[in-house]
Design an enzyme around this catalytic site. Structure first.
Site, short mmCIF file in Angstrom:
data_model
loop_
_atom_site.label_atom_id
_atom_site.label_comp_id
_atom_site.label_asym_id
_atom_site.label_seq_id
_atom_site.Cartn_x
_atom_site.Cartn_y
_atom_site.Cartn_z
N ASP B 149 0.97 -1.22 -0.11
CA ASP B 149 -0.05 0.06 -0.07
C ASP B 149 0.99 1.16 0.06
O ASP B 149 1.20 1.58 1.00
CB ASP B 149 -0.86 -0.11 1.37
CG ASP B 149 -2.04 -0.96 1.34
OD1 ASP B 149 -1.69 -2.15 0.43
OD2 ASP B 149 -3.01 -0.89 1.77
N LYS B 218 -6.98 3.35 -3.48
CA LYS B 218 -7.19 3.43 -2.07
C LYS B 218 -7.36 4.89 -1.35
O LYS B 218 -6.53 5.63 -1.78
CB LYS B 218 -6.13 2.70 -1.18
CG LYS B 218 -6.18 2.55 0.25
CD LYS B 218 -5.17 1.61 0.94
CE LYS B 218 -5.04 2.03 2.62
NZ LYS B 218 -3.99 1.30 3.08
N LYS B 254 -10.07 0.31 -2.69
CA LYS B 254 -10.07 0.04 -1.29
C LYS B 254 -10.18 1.50 -0.25
O LYS B 254 -9.43 2.22 -0.50
CB LYS B 254 -8.72 -0.59 -0.63
CG LYS B 254 -8.58 -0.53 0.85
CD LYS B 254 -7.33 -1.11 1.06
CE LYS B 254 -6.96 -1.15 2.47
NZ LYS B 254 -5.69 -1.58 2.95
#
Lengths: 475, 318
Positions: B149, B218, B254
């Site tokens: 991430d 995300k 996400k």
């Protein structure tokens, strides 16, 4: 697919009586006539209650009661009238779930809309006009504008309680008394409103409610004791009313049909424009006088927009109006369903291409799937006549001037929508569109502070805002 | 939508043309749509189905300076078996930790099937040199991370240096590769939408991340407010939907940060369901980054099954 389980709002909160009488002079009274009709739940065709169809004599009694109440009510200080209106507004908020469920039962509209749109607006209208009641001297109609007298008000079935609020709140704030006739297919929330008037201790006769159909309405608007006629409904009936009151000296406001253009430019925020188009025509099953029933899309993005629109329509949830997840409810009556079917068949016969998403319809009740017509020309009847149903006609344009020309090329002029990220173009369009409301990057948004009304065959007079007060003042 | 993609990554001007040529986002309309979807009523069987799906989508996260190997080990046990008393509760999608704790998480999770995600690239601010960011990514990948991430350089994005953002993402993507065994780490690109100021920027940053090779977009680090709001998630879902249509490549989404209750999670699933549909209703394509959400999901799951709420002490704190 994530299937939502049924999530019905309970109908236990409403107590529907088997039959209703007329509300005259603060009392429930029997009609002098014999005629009674059933109001049905359009989603199931189940009869909800029996209502009286008021006769000419009943109307005369109601107008008499209103006349009798007028003297004291008009002399009641504005600050005191405001208290009644504030009280009514608060009771509406307190009983909003009951009113919303009853509205959905009688009208067929999804509970999500009656709960989140109709009822908050109804309360807002009473609050807003309560605020005006003691400030009429500052509204721009002289230092002490006087009320007109008795208002005869006839309202449609598409927003039964909201239209009642649009009519009664300003009338009472200005010191008039009213006789209101709700539509024959949707009288129940108006009758519950009569109870609310009693709960609020409103003086008898200030609000009178007579149920019935066209003949009752005609008796009301034609009654010599009526000083002001307010009507919302079809252009056809509006014409009859204008004819019947001509020369009588009655003040008239008419809020009639529409065939609004929702104009999408190639620089519009596409996803929000799609939402706006959907909200414009499928809100309340398209039973909206200001519905964006004509989509005018710039040619360069027509395919993209249509693809996105079709994708979006496939997610609309049609079904039980009391289910909290329903987007499209039932068509209000068999007669309206027949009209929508007739005009849609005509659209196909005239050569437009018809499209609906896969959408199973319930077996009982009155239902029509969300429908799009593409390849529509200005000369097609589906592009000219008000369908008053979930039917969208799609046309294209190349230049802003052509968009204006097509948008204005209709006998109606109630509303229009403009979708573009360019502010200057919004202003340019708004200057040229002949419509009472022009929404920019939104659609079907209402506010009691904003005047609403039409050009041309969409009627005359304004409702809401400072402008709307004029209709109920002797100016 | 037809969008010319050839040669976009050659200059700031080319990237700017593409990103600023995307349809705008009207804030009022986007907020309204998200709010309307937030009113969906998810009950009974749909709620049960939604809760289990949401549990399977959770990236169970701990990202604190005070994290210890013991804390990570405990979290991994919870991830593999969220409710020790009820084996029917599915495991979560992944755990998300700092790079130095990846090896611990990998060994703790063993063959449980729960993935290990690691933040990288000078999380959460992203303020370091490109070399450090790539090195940090390589370190986490070497330690066995299945997913990375990364954060984008919001400063560069906001000054219009799209090429710098693009190149950094592409370089990190390269560092995610495990040549030979074919198990490249998946790259999630954190946009930190709370710092991007406009919804237009959220859409542009999503496209930039996808163009540069991100496997997921995300919303947030969880360190900045607002984080995973409904409208921002909606716009990112629209972006992945349009990107798939334009390029044929599917990217996941996400939302992370601020998703604390079952209601929040179900609203997210409704958003997915009615914006992109079936194709994304799967932990492979939609994740919920959260730390405290899991216990609420477990509590609501039990309430649904038994009709009663158990006290908080009946759910483990890890």
């Amino acid at each position: 697919m994530f299937e939502y389980a049924p999530a019905p709002e309970s109908r236990d909160v409403v107590d529907i009586k088997p039959s209703y009488r007329l509300f005259i002079g603060g009392e429930w009274v029997d009609s002098r006539g014999e005629e009674r009709h059933k109001t049905v739940n359009p989603a199931t065709e189940e009869a909800l209650a029996e209502i009286a169809w008021a006769t000419e004599e009943d109307v005369d009694r109601a107008v008499g009661a209103a006349r009798q109440a007028f003297g004291a009510w008009s002399r009641t200080p504005g600050s005191e009238r405001a208290k009644y209106l504030f009280r009514i507004a608060r009771i509406i908020q307190e009983r909003s779930r009951e009113l919303a469920v009853l509205e959905s039962l009688d009208n067929g509209k999804p509970i999500r809309e009656s709960r989140d749109v109709d009822l908050p607006l109804v309360a807002a209208h009473f609050f807003y006009h309560a605020g005006w009641a003691d400030k009429l001297g500052y509204a721009g109609y002289g230092p002490d504008p006087r009320p007109l007298g008795v208002a005869g008000q006839v309202i449609p079935w598409n927003f039964p309680l909201l239209m009642l609020a649009w009519k009664i709140a300003p009338a009472l704030a200005c010191g008039n008394t009213v006789v209101l006739k709700p539509a024959e297919t949707t009288p129940l929330t108006a009758l519950l409103f009569a109870e609310i008037c009693r709960q609020a201790d409103l003086p008898p006769g200030v609000v009178n409610i007579v149920t019935g159909a066209g003949e009752t309405g005609a008796a009301l608007v034609g009654h010599p004791g009526v000083d002001k006629v307010a009507f919302t409904g079809s252009t056809e009936v509006g014409r009859l009313i204008a004819r019947s009151v001509a020369g009588s000296g009655k003040k008239v406001t008419l809020e009639l049909g529409g065939k609004a253009a929702n104009i999408v430019f190639d620089d519009a925020a596409l996803d929000q424009a799609v939402e706006g188009v959907v909200n414009g025509i499928f809100f309340n099953q398209g039973h909206v006088c200001c519905a964006g029933s004509r989509l005018l899309v710039q040619e360069s993005i027509a395919d993209d927009l249509l693809d996105a629109l079709k994708r979006r329509l496939a997610t609309l949830r049609l079904g039980d109006p009391l289910d909290k997840n329903t987007d499209i409810g039932a068509i209000n009556s068999a007669a309206q369903l027949a009209r929508i079917r007739r005009l849609s068949d005509l659209g196909e016969a005239e050569g437009a291409e018809r499209w609906s998403p896969v959408c199973p319809l319930p077996e009982r009740g009155f239902w029509f799937p969300p429908t799009i017509f593409t390849g529509v020309a200005q000369s097609h009847r589906i592009a000219r006549e008000e369908v008053f149903g979930p039917v969208l006609s799609v046309l294209t344009f190349r230049t802003p001037a052509e968009a204006v020309e097509k948008a204005n090329n209709t006998p109606f002029g109630l509303s229009a929508g403009v979708w573009t990220e360019k502010g200057s173009r919004i202003l340019w369009m708004a200057d040229r569109l002949r419509a009472g409301v022009v929404w920019a990057n939104t659609f079907n948004r209402f506010d009691p502070a904003s005047p609403f009304g039409g050009y041309k065959e969409s009627g005359y007079g304004r409702e809401g805002g400072r402008h709307g007060l004029e209709a109920y003042l002797d100016v | 939508m037809t969008i010319p993609l050839a040669g976009v990554a050659t200059s700031n001007a080319a990237l700017r043309n593409l990103l600023h040529g995307l349809p705008g986002v009207d804030r009022v309309g986007a907020d309204q749509r998200a709010a309307m979807l937030g009113t969906r009523s998810i009950k009974t069987t749909a709620k049960a189905e939604g809760i289990d799906l949401a549990i399977r989508m959770v990236d169970l996260t701990t990202l604190e300076g005070a994290d210890t190997p013991g804390k990570v080990r405990a979290m991994c046990a919870k991830a593999a078996r969220p409710d020790p008393g009820d084996p029917s509760v599915p495991k979560v999608a992944a755990v998300c930790v700092y790079p130095d704790l990846v090896a611990r998480a990998v060994s703790a999770l063993g063959g449980s099937g729960v993935k290990v995600a690691s933040v990288a690239t000078a999380f959460p601010s992203g303020r370091s040199s490109p070399e450090v960011k790539v090195a940090e990514t390589a370190f986490a990948v070497a330690a066995g991370a299945d997913e990375i991430d990364m954060v984008i350089d919001r400063g560069a994005f906001l000054t219009g240096d799209y090429l710098k953002v693009f190149e950094e993402i592409a370089a990190v993507k390269e560092a995610c590769a495990r040549p030979g065994d074919g198990r490249d780490a998946h790259l999630k690109v954190i946009l930190e939408t709370g710092e991007l100021a406009t919804y237009d920027n959220v859409r542009r940053a999503s496209w930039l991340a996808m163009l540069a090779g991100g496997d997921f977009v995300k919303t947030s680090t969880g360190k900045v407010q607002p984080a995973a709001t409904l409208p921002v998630t909606l716009i990112m879902l629209e972006a992945v939907r349009d990107f798939l249509a334009a390029t044929g490549r599917k990217v996941g989404v996400k939302p992370a940060g601020g998703i604390r209750t079952t209601k929040d999670a179900l609203k997210m699933l409704v958003l997915v369901n009615e914006t992109v549909g079936d194709g994304w209703l799967d932990p492979g394509w939609f994740r919920l980054g959260a730390s405290s959400l899991l216990n609420d999901l477990l509590m609501q799951r039990q309430k649904l099954a038994t009709g009663r709420y158990a006290g908080p002490d009946y759910f483990t704190l890890d």
